[in-house]
Write a protein that holds these residues in place. Structure first.
Motif: not given
Length: 224
Positions: A57, A60, A72, A74, A81, A85, A89, A166-167
């Motif tokens: 995390g 990322a 994307w 933060v 999304h 995700w 994932s 993120p994935y």
């Protein structure tokens, strides 16, 4: 059982002769899926999940903050999304499962072993090497390879292609959590001398000591 040592054929033959003659002693046997190790294994798996979520995390967030990406940012989140995700994932995590076992198998083969693969429903895959003895340090590399290689690969992908970062967070953390059994086995094996041999089992391992010098001494006595 047979001794596995691709790079030292003479030593392998000597140990195999001693093994066939029964000059072997069982020094230990470990089952990771039964008490008393099941509880620490579960705890370690949970701790590795937290470590993975924090580590991947943070990476990322770092790459997304460093490179401005369309779509994307933060701190941005919405239902679409989130669903995308979770779906991606999950797919990445499922892809990591066979890759993990394949890496175990490739290292088994590197040392000269013959791995086998299997599956326990619903998605528990495994790789083993029946009736084969590996040196302790060889077996350590078998256990460590998937955790190290796939974790570094995911981190590299996140760094080089921030759009996928993120994935990979949840998938990477899930995979690291799944390495708990391998890492616990490594920690337990480090208590044994490197001269010992390890037999892989479906739930853990056995530790054997072989005594080729006893065979040599007996042979000399019979000859004289």
């Amino acid at each position: 059982m047979r001794i596995i040592d691709r790079f030292h054929p003479q030593r392998r033959r000597e140990l195999q002769t001693a093994l066939d003659a029964g000059l072997v002693l069982l020094r230990g046997e470990v089952s990771l899926l039964e008490p008393p190790l099941l509880y620490p294994l579960t705890l370690l798996s949970f701790l590795l999940l937290l470590i993975g979520l924090a580590g991947f995390g943070a990476l990322a967030v770092l790459v997304l903050s460093w490179r401005s990406l369309h779509g994307w940012s933060v701190g941005r989140a919405d239902l679409v999304h989130l669903l995308v995700w979770l779906a991606v994932s999950s797919v990445v995590y499922l892809v990591l499962l066979p890759l993990h076992e394949l890496l175990h198998g490739l290292v088994f083969r590197f040392w000269g072993g013959r791995p086998y693969y299997g599956m326990r429903l619903p998605v528990a895959l495994y790789c083993g090497a029946r009736h084969q003895l590996f040196w302790r340090n060889q077996y350590l590399t078998v256990g460590l390879a998937p955790c190290l290689v796939l974790s570094l690969l995911l981190a590299l992908l996140m760094w080089c292609w921030p759009a996928v970062a993120p994935y990979l967070v949840l998938a990477g953390a899930g995979h690291l959590s799944g390495c708990a059994g391998d890492l616990l086995a490594i920690w337990l094996l480090l208590r044994y001398p490197s001269r010992l041999c390890i037999e892989d089992t479906e739930t853990g391992f056995r530790v054997w000591e072989i005594f080729p010098l006893l065979l040599d001494s007996d042979s000399v006595t019979r000859t004289n």
